[in-house]
Design a protein around this motif. Structure first.
Motif, PDB file in Angstrom:
ATOM      1  N   ARG A 142      33.790  51.837  37.866  1.00  0.00           N
ATOM      2  CA  ARG A 142      33.761  53.243  38.245  1.00  0.00           C
ATOM      3  C   ARG A 142      34.804  53.529  39.327  1.00  0.00           C
ATOM      4  NH1 ARG A 142      27.145  53.385  38.787  1.00  0.00           N
ATOM      5  NH2 ARG A 142      26.734  52.821  36.589  1.00  0.00           N
ATOM      6  N   LEU A 143      35.271  54.757  39.334  1.00  0.00           N
ATOM      7  CA  LEU A 143      36.246  55.184  40.332  1.00  0.00           C
ATOM      8  C   LEU A 143      35.671  54.947  41.730  1.00  0.00           C
ATOM      9  CD1 LEU A 143      39.057  56.583  40.527  1.00  0.00           C
ATOM     10  CD2 LEU A 143      37.811  58.739  40.805  1.00  0.00           C
ATOM     11  N   GLY A 144      36.435  54.219  42.555  1.00  0.00           N
ATOM     12  CA  GLY A 144      35.980  53.930  43.912  1.00  0.00           C
ATOM     13  C   GLY A 144      35.285  52.596  44.066  1.00  0.00           C
ATOM     14  N   ASP A 145      35.001  51.886  42.963  1.00  0.00           N
ATOM     15  CA  ASP A 145      34.358  50.573  43.049  1.00  0.00           C
ATOM     16  C   ASP A 145      35.261  49.551  43.739  1.00  0.00           C
ATOM     17  OD1 ASP A 145      31.947  51.124  41.804  1.00  0.00           O
ATOM     18  OD2 ASP A 145      32.613  50.474  39.819  1.00  0.00           O
ATOM     19  N   PRO A 146      34.716  48.708  44.620  1.00  0.00           N
ATOM     20  CA  PRO A 146      35.478  47.545  45.085  1.00  0.00           C
ATOM     21  C   PRO A 146      35.467  46.481  43.990  1.00  0.00           C
ATOM     22  CG  PRO A 146      33.290  47.520  46.069  1.00  0.00           C
ATOM     23  CD  PRO A 146      33.395  48.794  45.266  1.00  0.00           C
ATOM     24  N   VAL A 147      36.614  45.824  43.773  1.00  0.00           N
ATOM     25  CA  VAL A 147      36.708  44.766  42.762  1.00  0.00           C
ATOM     26  C   VAL A 147      37.440  43.572  43.356  1.00  0.00           C
ATOM     27  CG1 VAL A 147      36.640  46.339  40.779  1.00  0.00           C
ATOM     28  CG2 VAL A 147      38.843  45.712  41.792  1.00  0.00           C
ATOM     29  N   ILE A 148      37.209  42.404  42.760  1.00  0.00           N
ATOM     30  CA  ILE A 148      37.856  41.181  43.224  1.00  0.00           C
ATOM     31  C   ILE A 148      38.632  40.540  42.091  1.00  0.00           C
ATOM     32  CG2 ILE A 148      35.785  39.776  42.774  1.00  0.00           C
ATOM     33  CD1 ILE A 148      36.598  38.079  45.228  1.00  0.00           C
ATOM     34  N   GLN A 149      39.824  40.053  42.399  1.00  0.00           N
ATOM     35  CA  GLN A 149      40.664  39.356  41.437  1.00  0.00           C
ATOM     36  C   GLN A 149      40.119  37.937  41.241  1.00  0.00           C
ATOM     37  OE1 GLN A 149      43.297  40.522  39.745  1.00  0.00           O
ATOM     38  NE2 GLN A 149      44.037  38.626  38.853  1.00  0.00           N
ATOM     39  N   LEU A 150      39.977  37.489  39.985  1.00  0.00           N
ATOM     40  CA  LEU A 150      39.341  36.214  39.685  1.00  0.00           C
ATOM     41  C   LEU A 150      40.314  35.088  39.357  1.00  0.00           C
ATOM     42  CD1 LEU A 150      36.362  37.485  37.499  1.00  0.00           C
ATOM     43  CD2 LEU A 150      36.339  36.870  39.923  1.00  0.00           C
ATOM     44  N   LYS A 151      41.598  35.393  39.230  1.00  0.00           N
ATOM     45  CA  LYS A 151      42.586  34.352  38.962  1.00  0.00           C
ATOM     46  C   LYS A 151      43.921  34.787  39.542  1.00  0.00           C
ATOM     47  CE  LYS A 151      44.321  33.886  34.843  1.00  0.00           C
ATOM     48  NZ  LYS A 151      44.521  33.674  33.398  1.00  0.00           N
ATOM     49  N   ASN A 152      44.789  33.837  39.787  1.00  0.00           N
ATOM     50  CA  ASN A 152      46.109  34.165  40.326  1.00  0.00           C
ATOM     51  C   ASN A 152      46.961  34.862  39.278  1.00  0.00           C
ATOM     52  OD1 ASN A 152      45.807  33.101  42.935  1.00  0.00           O
ATOM     53  ND2 ASN A 152      46.293  31.038  42.230  1.00  0.00           N
ATOM     54  N   ARG A 153      47.712  35.839  39.720  1.00  0.00           N
ATOM     55  CA  ARG A 153      48.763  36.450  38.913  1.00  0.00           C
ATOM     56  C   ARG A 153      49.886  36.816  39.866  1.00  0.00           C
ATOM     57  NH1 ARG A 153      46.719  41.691  35.956  1.00  0.00           N
ATOM     58  NH2 ARG A 153      48.911  42.308  35.989  1.00  0.00           N
ATOM     59  N   LEU A 154      51.026  37.212  39.338  1.00  0.00           N
ATOM     60  CA  LEU A 154      52.202  37.413  40.177  1.00  0.00           C
ATOM     61  C   LEU A 154      51.963  38.469  41.258  1.00  0.00           C
ATOM     62  CD1 LEU A 154      55.090  36.468  40.605  1.00  0.00           C
ATOM     63  CD2 LEU A 154      55.868  38.267  39.053  1.00  0.00           C
ATOM     64  N   GLU A 155      51.243  39.545  40.900  1.00  0.00           N
ATOM     65  CA  GLU A 155      51.073  40.650  41.844  1.00  0.00           C
ATOM     66  C   GLU A 155      50.017  40.375  42.913  1.00  0.00           C
ATOM     67  OE1 GLU A 155      51.839  42.452  37.718  1.00  0.00           O
ATOM     68  OE2 GLU A 155      50.665  40.827  38.581  1.00  0.00           O
ATOM     69  N   CYS A 156      48.983  39.607  42.571  1.00  0.00           N
ATOM     70  CA  CYS A 156      47.884  39.393  43.503  1.00  0.00           C
ATOM     71  C   CYS A 156      47.256  38.026  43.252  1.00  0.00           C
ATOM     72  CB  CYS A 156      46.831  40.499  43.396  1.00  0.00           C
ATOM     73  SG  CYS A 156      46.282  40.822  41.712  1.00  0.00           S
ATOM     74  N   ALA A 157      46.470  37.569  44.231  1.00  0.00           N
ATOM     75  CA  ALA A 157      45.954  36.199  44.196  1.00  0.00           C
ATOM     76  C   ALA A 157      44.463  36.179  43.907  1.00  0.00           C
ATOM     77  CB  ALA A 157      46.221  35.503  45.528  1.00  0.00           C
ATOM     78  N   ASN A 158      44.013  35.050  43.408  1.00  0.00           N
ATOM     79  CA  ASN A 158      42.594  34.792  43.211  1.00  0.00           C
ATOM     80  C   ASN A 158      41.856  35.037  44.526  1.00  0.00           C
ATOM     81  OD1 ASN A 158      40.085  33.764  42.610  1.00  0.00           O
ATOM     82  ND2 ASN A 158      40.811  31.803  41.861  1.00  0.00           N
ATOM     83  N   GLY A 159      40.870  35.942  44.500  1.00  0.00           N
ATOM     84  CA  GLY A 159      40.114  36.249  45.708  1.00  0.00           C
ATOM     85  C   GLY A 159      40.512  37.537  46.393  1.00  0.00           C
ATOM     86  N   ASP A 160      41.623  38.156  45.975  1.00  0.00           N
ATOM     87  CA  ASP A 160      42.020  39.428  46.577  1.00  0.00           C
ATOM     88  C   ASP A 160      41.025  40.522  46.206  1.00  0.00           C
ATOM     89  OD1 ASP A 160      44.212  38.543  47.931  1.00  0.00           O
ATOM     90  OD2 ASP A 160      45.691  39.226  46.472  1.00  0.00           O
ATOM     91  N   VAL A 161      40.704  41.376  47.168  1.00  0.00           N
ATOM     92  CA  VAL A 161      39.759  42.478  46.954  1.00  0.00           C
ATOM     93  C   VAL A 161      40.510  43.797  47.017  1.00  0.00           C
ATOM     94  CG1 VAL A 161      37.713  43.670  47.854  1.00  0.00           C
ATOM     95  CG2 VAL A 161      37.813  41.168  47.894  1.00  0.00           C
ATOM     96  N   GLY A 162      40.277  44.670  46.020  1.00  0.00           N
ATOM     97  CA  GLY A 162      40.895  45.985  45.986  1.00  0.00           C
ATOM     98  C   GLY A 162      39.888  47.048  45.614  1.00  0.00           C
ATOM     99  N   LYS A 163      40.391  48.245  45.339  1.00  0.00           N
ATOM    100  CA  LYS A 163      39.517  49.368  44.993  1.00  0.00           C
ATOM    101  C   LYS A 163      40.052  50.067  43.747  1.00  0.00           C
ATOM    102  CE  LYS A 163      37.668  51.897  48.200  1.00  0.00           C
ATOM    103  NZ  LYS A 163      37.445  52.867  49.304  1.00  0.00           N
ATOM    104  N   VAL A 164      39.149  50.433  42.830  1.00  0.00           N
ATOM    105  CA  VAL A 164      39.539  51.174  41.632  1.00  0.00           C
ATOM    106  C   VAL A 164      39.952  52.581  42.052  1.00  0.00           C
ATOM    107  CG1 VAL A 164      38.799  52.081  39.409  1.00  0.00           C
ATOM    108  CG2 VAL A 164      38.000  49.829  40.159  1.00  0.00           C
ATOM    109  N   VAL A 165      41.217  52.929  41.825  1.00  0.00           N
ATOM    110  CA  VAL A 165      41.724  54.238  42.261  1.00  0.00           C
ATOM    111  C   VAL A 165      42.023  55.170  41.088  1.00  0.00           C
ATOM    112  CG1 VAL A 165      42.637  53.390  44.454  1.00  0.00           C
ATOM    113  CG2 VAL A 165      44.087  53.313  42.393  1.00  0.00           C
ATOM    114  N   LYS A 166      41.958  54.631  39.858  1.00  0.00           N
ATOM    115  CA  LYS A 166      42.201  55.487  38.696  1.00  0.00           C
ATOM    116  C   LYS A 166      41.513  54.909  37.476  1.00  0.00           C
ATOM    117  CE  LYS A 166      45.974  57.667  36.065  1.00  0.00           C
ATOM    118  NZ  LYS A 166      47.441  57.711  35.844  1.00  0.00           N
ATOM    119  N   ILE A 167      40.922  55.799  36.670  1.00  0.00           N
ATOM    120  CA  ILE A 167      40.296  55.404  35.400  1.00  0.00           C
ATOM    121  C   ILE A 167      41.140  55.972  34.266  1.00  0.00           C
ATOM    122  CG2 ILE A 167      38.238  55.595  33.953  1.00  0.00           C
ATOM    123  CD1 ILE A 167      37.729  53.962  36.423  1.00  0.00           C
TER     124      ILE A 167
END
Length: 507
Positions: free
Chosen positions: A369-394
């Protein structure tokens, strides 16, 4: 024949056991228990050469070729860096420079901190370890100041395993920092990572307890012999999610210079949270109540209604979110999806309580949902495993997530890379800090009842912590030192490489 097909091959079995245990080597008898024959093991080692075998105290241990290679690389490159371009500076000069640092930074360094600064200047590779409140940030600021005085043109770069940990470096030191994943140019977690070289004079890496054997190998391979490498971490935290115990092995080997910061600089009589961290660290099962630490025990003999526990933890989360702001609060669980009390279930409940009516994107059995906090579960070029962000667009085909310094869109199978982050496993919280933490530890969590897991959960809280559990489970966790559970060979390989260096140089 059908029964034979159900028996996993040697490498499949090794990978499974390594992933579940964190060990880098598995006893042969554990493979035999899985129905794997000695003939299959011998073939994997001697013919296919996909597995490696060694004997320790009469017991045979096996691992995959990739892990054996990674351990070898860590040991080799650690010694290469250690004996690289050592910086020359007299103790007289260092004393003067440290006094100037104290004046300029308006600090007063303790003897341990001065020892750490001097050791970091004089050694090409060093480990600095200490818990909360021991002044690691002051030490880093002192190191940076003195190095810059020695050579104003030095390029000093800061890294951490996650974006959250990197941002904490910037907040505390004022220096820019980035994730190791981005700094090394790694697109994803891989057992054969090919890192880009770190083209700088000094590399400082924080939260190194989070480095598994593969990421440690990638880091050390990327550092050239003229670059100074300073590794910082807390030995009392849980080890990495991936295999290995790199920080522990570096310290125990006696090969890498280590400075331990043990003196604390917080007022104990005014800080129950900090005092309880010290109790847990020392194995004392007594926990004191205070304004910033709350223990809520459920009677162990009573039949626990987990729906009631979830409900009470939801209320505590809501209370802390109103007090500190939702982005400064997290619920930490021993398991992500195993057992009755897990972060997956808590996430569903907290999402419905905190964000019930926002636009949503449904994917498999989850809803973002818009505004949900989410966590990255694996490494990728843009962000790392464990990074926390927020859903800003659906969008119709996925979601857009904003992290600290980048925005990423997820579509299709990429949705597997994220999950909700109202709650998360204690392992995934490493490298993060929140003003408010709600956590729990019950007898049903069994294998998670270890001291460094509880220590890691509570040290994520900067201001206030609420702990739920049954008293026997919490006391068992505090009494149980799980730091030595992982079986690795890195310590032995570091000693071996040290002896090879002595033979080669005649030192």
């Amino acid at each position: 024949m059908n029964e034979l097909k159900q028996i996993p091959n040697v490498i499949m079995a090794l990978n499974s056991m390594i992933a579940s245990s964190g060990n880098t080597w598995i006893p042969e008898y554990e493979l035999l228990k899985q129905g794997i024959s000695k003939e299959s093991i011998a073939k994997s080692v001697n013919v296919e050469k996909s597995a490696v075998c060694c004997k320790v105290d009469g017991t045979k241990y096996l691992t995959t070729k990739n892990i054996a290679t990674a351990e070898n690389e860590v040991a080799f490159h650690a010694l290469r860096i250690l004996h690289g371009n050592e910086m020359l500076a007299s103790h007289f000069y260092l004393d003067k420079a440290i006094k100037r640092a104290e004046s300029k930074l308006e600090l007063s360094f303790d003897k341990q901190q001065i020892d750490a600064i001097c050791a970091a200047i004089l050694n090409n590779l060093i480990v600095i370890t200490g818990g909360p409140g021991t002044g690691k940030t002051c030490v880093l600021n002192g190191i940076h100041f003195v190095l810059s005085e020695l050579d104003p043109n030095l390029k000093i770069a800061y890294y951490a395993p996650t974006g959250k940990a990197a941002s904490r470096i910037t907040e505390s030191t004022g220096q820019p920092a980035m994730t190791l994943n981005r700094g090394l140019g790694l697109k994803e977690t891989s057992e054969q990572m090919q890192p880009s070289p770190l083209l700088t004079d000094v590399v400082i890496v924080d939260e190194i307890s989070m480095l598994d054997i593969f990421m440690a190998a990638a880091l050390l391979k990327s550092v050239n012999s003229k670059t100074k490498l300073i590794l910082v971490g807390d030995i009392d935290q849980i080890p990495s999610v991936g295999p290995g115990a790199v920080l522990r092995d570096f310290i125990e080997s006696g090969v890498i210079p280590v400075v331990k910061l043990t003196k604390t600089f917080r007022q104990k009589n005014k800080d129950s949270l900090f005092q309880n961290i010290q109790y847990i660290k020392k194995g004392y099962s007594f926990l004191e109540e205070g304004e910033d630490f709350h223990v809520k025990y459920v009677q162990p003999k009573a039949k626990i209604k987990y729906s009631d526990i979830y409900f009470q933890m939801e209320k505590d989360y809501e209370y802390l979110a109103k007090k500190y702001g939702q982005d400064q609060v997290v619920c930490l669980m021993p398991y992500r999806k195993a057992g009755t009390l897990c972060s997956n279930e808590m996430n569903r409940r907290l999402q419905n309580k905190m964000n019930p009516c926002s636009p949503a994107f449904k994917w498999q059995d989850m809803e973002f949902r818009l505004g949900d906090p989410v966590i990255q579960l694996k490494n990728r070029l843009e962000c790392a495993n464990g990074d926390v962000g927020k859903v800003v667009k659906i969008d119709t085909d996925g979601v857009v997530v904003r992290y600290i310094d980048i925005t990423v869109k997820y579509t299709g199978n990429e949705m597997e890379q994220i999950t909700l982050a109202y709650a998360m496993s204690i392992h995934k919280s490493q490298g993060s800090e929140y003003k408010g933490v709600v956590t729990c530890l019950f007898s049903e969590h069994k294998t998670m009842l270890i001291r460094n897991l509880l220590y890691t959960a509570i040290t994520r809280a900067k201001t206030e912590c609420i702990l739920w559990g049954d008293q026997p489970a919490v006391e068992k966790a505090i009494r149980t030192d799980g730091s030595d559970r992982r079986f690795t060979m890195l310590t032995e390989k570091l000693v071996y490489q040290k002896n090879k260096f002595k033979l080669a140089t005649g030192l």
